[in-house]
Design a protein around this motif. Structure first.
Motif, mmCIF file in Angstrom:
data_model
loop_
_atom_site.group_PDB
_atom_site.id
_atom_site.type_symbol
_atom_site.label_atom_id
_atom_site.label_comp_id
_atom_site.label_asym_id
_atom_site.label_seq_id
_atom_site.Cartn_x
_atom_site.Cartn_y
_atom_site.Cartn_z
ATOM 1 N N GLU B 216 -58.884 81.961 -21.135
ATOM 2 C CA GLU B 216 -58.519 80.584 -20.772
ATOM 3 C C GLU B 216 -57.561 80.626 -19.598
ATOM 4 O OE1 GLU B 216 -56.821 77.705 -23.641
ATOM 5 O OE2 GLU B 216 -55.929 76.705 -21.894
ATOM 6 N N VAL B 236 -49.492 67.310 -16.939
ATOM 7 C CA VAL B 236 -50.629 68.134 -17.373
ATOM 8 C C VAL B 236 -50.130 69.506 -17.817
ATOM 9 C CG1 VAL B 236 -52.799 69.201 -16.656
ATOM 10 C CG2 VAL B 236 -52.267 66.875 -15.930
ATOM 11 N N GLN B 239 -48.716 69.267 -21.231
ATOM 12 C CA GLN B 239 -49.756 69.248 -22.269
ATOM 13 C C GLN B 239 -50.261 70.648 -22.571
ATOM 14 O OE1 GLN B 239 -52.550 66.466 -20.632
ATOM 15 N NE2 GLN B 239 -50.989 64.888 -20.576
ATOM 16 N N ARG B 243 -50.283 72.293 -26.219
ATOM 17 C CA ARG B 243 -51.502 72.855 -26.814
ATOM 18 C C ARG B 243 -51.262 74.280 -27.316
ATOM 19 N NH1 ARG B 243 -54.306 71.695 -22.536
ATOM 20 N NH2 ARG B 243 -54.996 73.747 -21.920
#
Lengths: 246, 246
Positions: B216, B236, B239, B243
């Motif tokens: 990832e 972003v 986030q 996560r």
């Protein structure tokens, strides 16, 4: 615009199929949309594989957008799905398959023959759909374009002043002429690129991103292959719409 | 670890300055942190401009992270701020300024002399800080690295198993040897690049992103110049931490 079916989905979203002249399309409206609070509209682009084939992915994205308060509409591309065959474009597709199977480079001539007629024909159709959609109760501006055939998104961003933001998927073949058009784009752009998509010319995608004239443009490159856009990347794109359409 | 000051900010965040041996640092903990609910930790990297110079930007990011429930810590880099001068690195910086002022290309030798000793010295210091921070009440794993001197982030991601995700800023000079280390990185990465940063070798940043071994990894390229990271890009990145750290 003539509605041919209406379906109430369990999340309150209304899915309606329509025809616009001979062009089939689908409109998803959120439960929240009303005449007094019209929903911003997302025009949902897609590759020329036919609406039936694309339906699961398109419907999932439309329902996701409906949860954010957006209406979403899509139309069939010329020569795709149930629309009449288009011999010139089919020949270009056959040429593309042939050179790719032979491992040969895809020439500019093939890309031009594949994409430019599609852009020339599809963009006025999207504009006609936009006219009809914005005349419906419960749907209002602003309008965004989202999705594939990036050249269609580029042309729409240049010629259609009602489109105020776009999410574009880098990855399809892009005629050289579209790089010049890209310089004329000034709306906010959110460009998605699957970094490890072997069928994608990554350098061309980066060059195209560089060419866009927009003051606000973001490139979001992710792993997962051609169709493996991660869930979180979709969420980030959704936030782009919320920022620009609300 | 010795705390030298404690300040309660109006958003409930506690800002504490500390020293770890001779290394000054700052720790921000959210109001929510407690022994029974320890806060995940973000190690906040920065360019070698000195903590005092960087303080406004670092504090803003730490308070943003605290609002999401994260503790944030940073330490002064060797040779920066109030720490003793480091003649070898100062010579490399002088060489860099000289060739840049002359419009000459920056050689691999200058980049190596500028960055490699910094990485070799700073990474064990970050690890020592991590030992001390994780021993504090109210701070627990998982741990992320965020920020500049991307080579420090790369080395930490390779050698420090307690770091489980990283936000990296492409843009500093990267020694060739670090591209090999980048291939060994396997943790989730969120890489930020200012596309229109003229002081940045964009192609090197793209090559480095390509080299990372992580399954990832996302590249987020934005406009706004070297220090003009848009607010939404910070959101972003936040986030990404949510996560991976929660």
């Amino acid at each position: 615009m003539h509605f041919t079916s209406e379906q109430h989905l369990d999340d309150g979203v209304v899915e309606r199929e329509f025809t616009l002249g001979e062009i089939p399309g689908i409109l998803w409206t959120p439960a929240s949309a009303s005449t007094s609070a019209p929903a911003p509209l997302i025009l949902l682009g897609h590759p020329p594989l036919g609406l039936r084939t694309m339906y699961p992915r398109l419907a999932a994205r439309a329902r996701h957008s409906a949860a954010e308060g957006f209406a979403t509409a899509t139309i069939e591309l010329p020569g795709s799905g149930d629309r009449p065959r288009w011999p010139a474009v089919e020949r270009a597709r056959a040429d593309l398959r042939r050179v790719m199977a032979a491992g040969e480079p895809v020439s500019d001539e093939i890309v031009d023959a594949l994409i430019l007629p599609l852009v020339d024909k599809a963009v006025p159709e999207w504009q006609a759909a936009l006219d009809a959609l914005l005349a419906l109760p419960g749907i209002g501006g602003p309008v965004a374009y989202s999705g594939g055939v990036i050249s269609i998104g580029i042309r729409l961003a240049v010629v259609e002043p009602r489109i105020s933001a776009a999410v574009l998927f880098a990855g399809s073949f892009v005629p050289r002429a579209m790089f010049e058009e890209a310089r004329q784009v000034t709306i906010p752009l959110h460009v998605m690129l699957q970094w490890d998509d072997e069928g994608n010319d990554r350098q061309a995608a980066l060059d195209l991103f560089d060419a866009f004239g927009s003051e606000e443009k973001s490139l979001h490159a992710n792993m997962g292959g051609h169709t493996g856009v991660p869930q979180f990347a979709g969420d980030v794109a959704a936030q782009f719409f919320t920022r620009h359409l609300k």
